[in-house]
Each structure stands twice: as structure tokens, then as C-alpha cells.
Design a protein around this motif. Structure first.
Motif, PDB file in Angstrom:
ATOM      1  N   SER A 174       0.825  -1.208   0.000  1.00  0.00           N
ATOM      2  CA  SER A 174       0.000   0.000   0.000  1.00  0.00           C
ATOM      3  C   SER A 174       0.859   1.258   0.000  1.00  0.00           C
ATOM      4  O   SER A 174       0.517   2.247  -0.654  1.00  0.00           O
ATOM      5  CB  SER A 174      -0.955  -0.008   1.191  1.00  0.00           C
TER       6      SER A 174
ATOM      7  N   LYS B 132      -8.192  -2.249  -5.473  1.00  0.00           N
ATOM      8  CA  LYS B 132      -9.469  -2.463  -4.806  1.00  0.00           C
ATOM      9  C   LYS B 132      -9.372  -3.572  -3.754  1.00  0.00           C
ATOM     10  O   LYS B 132      -9.890  -3.441  -2.646  1.00  0.00           O
ATOM     11  CB  LYS B 132     -10.518  -2.816  -5.860  1.00  0.00           C
ATOM     12  N   GLN B 133      -8.672  -4.668  -4.097  1.00  0.00           N
ATOM     13  CA  GLN B 133      -8.546  -5.783  -3.161  1.00  0.00           C
ATOM     14  C   GLN B 133      -7.743  -5.383  -1.928  1.00  0.00           C
ATOM     15  O   GLN B 133      -8.043  -5.803  -0.814  1.00  0.00           O
ATOM     16  CB  GLN B 133      -7.857  -6.979  -3.834  1.00  0.00           C
TER      17      GLN B 133
ATOM     18  N   GLU C 233      -7.456  -2.308  -0.659  1.00  0.00           N
ATOM     19  CA  GLU C 233      -8.288  -1.427   0.171  1.00  0.00           C
ATOM     20  C   GLU C 233      -9.319  -2.238   0.950  1.00  0.00           C
ATOM     21  O   GLU C 233      -9.587  -1.959   2.123  1.00  0.00           O
ATOM     22  CB  GLU C 233      -8.991  -0.399  -0.708  1.00  0.00           C
ATOM     23  N   ARG C 234      -9.895  -3.249   0.300  1.00  0.00           N
ATOM     24  CA  ARG C 234     -10.875  -4.090   0.986  1.00  0.00           C
ATOM     25  C   ARG C 234     -10.221  -4.860   2.127  1.00  0.00           C
ATOM     26  O   ARG C 234     -10.799  -4.995   3.209  1.00  0.00           O
ATOM     27  CB  ARG C 234     -11.506  -5.053  -0.020  1.00  0.00           C
ATOM     28  N   TRP C 235      -9.007  -5.402   1.892  1.00  0.00           N
ATOM     29  CA  TRP C 235      -8.279  -6.122   2.941  1.00  0.00           C
ATOM     30  C   TRP C 235      -8.049  -5.209   4.147  1.00  0.00           C
ATOM     31  O   TRP C 235      -8.281  -5.605   5.293  1.00  0.00           O
ATOM     32  CB  TRP C 235      -6.944  -6.638   2.394  1.00  0.00           C
ATOM     33  N   GLN C 236      -7.579  -3.990   3.891  1.00  0.00           N
ATOM     34  CA  GLN C 236      -7.286  -3.074   4.993  1.00  0.00           C
ATOM     35  C   GLN C 236      -8.547  -2.646   5.721  1.00  0.00           C
ATOM     36  O   GLN C 236      -8.511  -2.415   6.933  1.00  0.00           O
ATOM     37  CB  GLN C 236      -6.532  -1.853   4.473  1.00  0.00           C
ATOM     38  N   ALA C 237      -9.663  -2.561   5.016  1.00  0.00           N
ATOM     39  CA  ALA C 237     -10.915  -2.153   5.659  1.00  0.00           C
ATOM     40  C   ALA C 237     -11.522  -3.293   6.490  1.00  0.00           C
ATOM     41  O   ALA C 237     -12.051  -3.055   7.578  1.00  0.00           O
ATOM     42  CB  ALA C 237     -11.908  -1.687   4.601  1.00  0.00           C
ATOM     43  N   GLU C 238     -11.448  -4.521   5.988  1.00  0.00           N
ATOM     44  CA  GLU C 238     -12.137  -5.636   6.639  1.00  0.00           C
ATOM     45  C   GLU C 238     -11.286  -6.424   7.623  1.00  0.00           C
ATOM     46  O   GLU C 238     -11.769  -6.860   8.655  1.00  0.00           O
ATOM     47  CB  GLU C 238     -12.678  -6.601   5.580  1.00  0.00           C
TER      48      GLU C 238
END
Length: 110
Positions: free
Chosen positions: A46, A57-58, A60-65
Motif C-alpha cells: 500500500s 481495490k482488493q 483497500e478491501r483487505w485493509q478495511a475488513e
């Protein structure tokens, strides 16, 4: 019971795979180290993408979830959800290939 058809050790009872019912301290330490290594890889990627002005996108999703190792509860670090178990939790080392699979998310409340 001598001859061609002698019973082998595994056939005469006992444990064939001797897996302890709980993780040892070195196993826990290695598990935390693996979780931190994944966190470091995600942070490095990142940071490199941010330097170039790009995003994934993947990622950002990993860091959010996904929680980081420091944010995880010990219950989530060392156990996984299993609906077939009595208390719905199973020690992570009972999962085949548990060192290769990310087991960070579990159903809430279990």
C-alpha cells in the motif's frame, strides 16, 4: 498373530497423528509472527502504491475488513469457527495447512 497378516501399530489402536489439544508457546509465537508478516506485506504494498499514486481495490478491501495482528483478540488468533465443534471453536492447528491460510475473520459472537 505372527505371519503375513500381523497388525500394524496404527491398526492396533492409538493415535496415528499426535496433535496436541492446544497450541504450544512456540507455535503461538510463530503464528503471531506469520500474522505480522502478512501485515507488513500489505503495508509495504500500500505504501509503494501510494507513492505511485495508485490503489488496488482488493488491497483497500483487505485493509478495511481484516484486523491487524495487534487488533485481533487471542481467541481469534489461535482458534477458528467450526459449526461442528461443541463450543463452535477449534484450535487453529487442527486445520489442515493452517500456516498457509488466513483465518482472521470469524463470525461475531463466537
Amino acid at each position: 498373530m505372527f505371519g503375513a497378516f500381523r497388525p500394524t501399530n496404527s491398526m492396533s489402536g492409538g493415535l496415528l497423528w499426535k496433535i496436541r489439544w492446544r497450541l504450544s508457546q512456540p507455535q503461538k509465537q510463530r503464528q503471531r509472527k506469520r500474522l505480522r508478516a502478512v501485515d507488513d506485506v500489505v503495508a509495504t504494498i500500500s505504501k509503494a502504491l501510494a507513492k505511485k499514486g495508485e490503489t488496488l481495490k482488493q488491497l483497500e478491501r483487505w485493509q478495511a475488513e481484516m484486523p491487524t495482528e495487534a487488533e485481533m483478540l487471542p481467541k481469534d488468533k489461535y482458534t477458528i469457527f467450526d459449526p461442528k465443534e461443541k463450543r463452535y471453536r477449534k484450535a487453529i492447528h487442527k486445520l489442515p495447512k493452517w500456516t498457509r491460510v488466513s483465518q482472521r475473520l470469524n463470525p461475531p459472537g463466537y
